[in-house]
Design an enzyme around this catalytic site. Structure first.
Site, PDB file in Angstrom:
ATOM      1  N   GLY A   1       0.818  -1.210   0.000  1.00  0.00           N
ATOM      2  CA  GLY A   1       0.000   0.000   0.000  1.00  0.00           C
ATOM      3  C   GLY A   1       0.851   1.258   0.000  1.00  0.00           C
TER       4      GLY A   1
ATOM      5  N   ASP B   1      17.526  -4.909  -8.767  1.00  0.00           N
ATOM      6  CA  ASP B   1      16.656  -5.276  -7.644  1.00  0.00           C
ATOM      7  C   ASP B   1      15.207  -5.108  -8.094  1.00  0.00           C
ATOM      8  OD1 ASP B   1      15.322  -5.662  -5.267  1.00  0.00           O
ATOM      9  OD2 ASP B   1      16.441  -4.167  -4.126  1.00  0.00           O
TER      10      ASP B   1
ATOM     11  N   ASP C   1       4.628  -2.733  -7.504  1.00  0.00           N
ATOM     12  CA  ASP C   1       3.992  -1.590  -6.843  1.00  0.00           C
ATOM     13  C   ASP C   1       4.310  -0.289  -7.588  1.00  0.00           C
ATOM     14  OD1 ASP C   1       2.995  -3.263  -4.846  1.00  0.00           O
ATOM     15  OD2 ASP C   1       4.815  -3.062  -3.648  1.00  0.00           O
TER      16      ASP C   1
END
Length: 312
Positions: free
Chosen positions: A41, A248, A254
């Site tokens: 989130g 990475d 997200d």
């Protein structure tokens, strides 16, 4: 006015970098260690905010040093934290992460205070929903709180996006019916549909199966291979990935969702594929740096062409 509202988790990331991911029962020596800010989130909030969106997070952290540091980090990133609540009933969530040299990772999450975010907390934040264009949810908090959030936003006329992560195989169709858009990666799509998603063709098949559960739009991200989308009107979009030197991949999904929400708001729903393309570029750039939120680019770091047609 808040454009994007995110209901989701805040986690402190504890990241160890290794030559490769360990096999079961194996110990591998790390080469570097970082502590950062994560949680799906909060990640999606920060990704959108760094691009220039007006974003608010509804979340819960522990009454501890990690929680205080997290709220300060969100404020530095321009996120509205007026509905990031503090509890003394549990600690702030943590996520130990292992990242290999090729950018692959594995993650364990201890949710802590995130799981205490309640339906009553969502109702208390109902006022900010009315002005939003899109609500983002995931499945790192109590799933009934997530469903309540989706329903509340739907009732307020807000576009709803559910990131089905982590995947829950017996997820009720109510989640799909109350989500205008669902987004998940190839691993999650495989788990939910039984279709082995390995490329754009199999992703489209999985997306069409998920559409039958009641959502209007399904996006499946494919890592370096880009993303695909299927819509209930029969439209299919395939966006190819940008070739980058990945260091990475933590939080790349997200980054995509936060950026997609930003471009969706700014360009409008009729420019769905363009929002996907631009979000794909942002996510690709994020994997070229170590870390999670720290890897997300600021608008000033990106080519101006990426913001063509956007008036702030």
């Amino acid at each position: 006015m808040t454009e994007i509202i995110v209901v989701g988790a805040c986690n402190i990331d504890q990241i160890v970098y290794t030559p490769r991911l360990p096999d079961a029962g194996e110990t591998v020596l790390g080469t570097d260690y970082q502590i950062g800010f994560g949680g799906k989130g909060a990640n999606q909030c920060v990704a959108a905010s760094k691009l220039g969106a007006n974003v608010a997070l509804i979340s819960k952290v522990g009454d501890d040093d990690n929680g205080k540091r997290y709220i300060q980090n969100l404020k530095r990133c321009g996120v509205d934290t007026s509905n990031v609540l503090i509890t003394d009933a549990s600690c702030t969530g943590v996520a130990p992460i292992t990242v290999a040299n090729d950018g692959s990772n594995n993650i364990v999450v201890f949710s802590g205070a995130n799981m205490l975010l309640s339906r009553e907390d969502i109702d208390s934040a109902a006022g900010i929903m009315k002005s939003a264009k899109i609500l983002l949810c995931q499945l790192e908090i109590d799933k009934f709180t997530t469903l309540h959030s989706l329903k509340a936003a739907k009732n307020a006329g807000v576009t709803t996006l559910l990131n089905i992560a982590p995947a829950i195989e017996d997820l009720s169709d109510e989640f799909f019916i109350n989500s205008d858009i669902i987004c998940l990666n190839e691993t999650e799509a495989s788990a939910l549909t039984g279709i082995e998603v390995v490329d754009a063709t199999t992703a489209v098949s999985a997306a069409n199966q998920l559409l039958s559960k009641g959502t209007s739009n399904c996006i499946i991200t494919l890592g370096k291979d880009g993303s695909v989308a299927a819509q209930e009107n029969g439209e299919v979009y395939i966006v190819h990935g940008d070739k980058v030197d990945a260091k990475d991949t933590t939080g790349a999904g997200d980054a995509f969702i936060g950026a997609f929400a930003y471009f969706f708001c700014k360009l409008g729903s009729s420019n769905y594929m363009e929002a996907m393309k631009r979000a794909n570029t942002v996510a690709g750039i994020s994997v070229t740096k170590k870390g999670t939120q720290s890897s997300y680019p600021m608008r000033t770091d990106l080519p101006e062409a990426l913001f063509e047609g956007i008036v702030n």
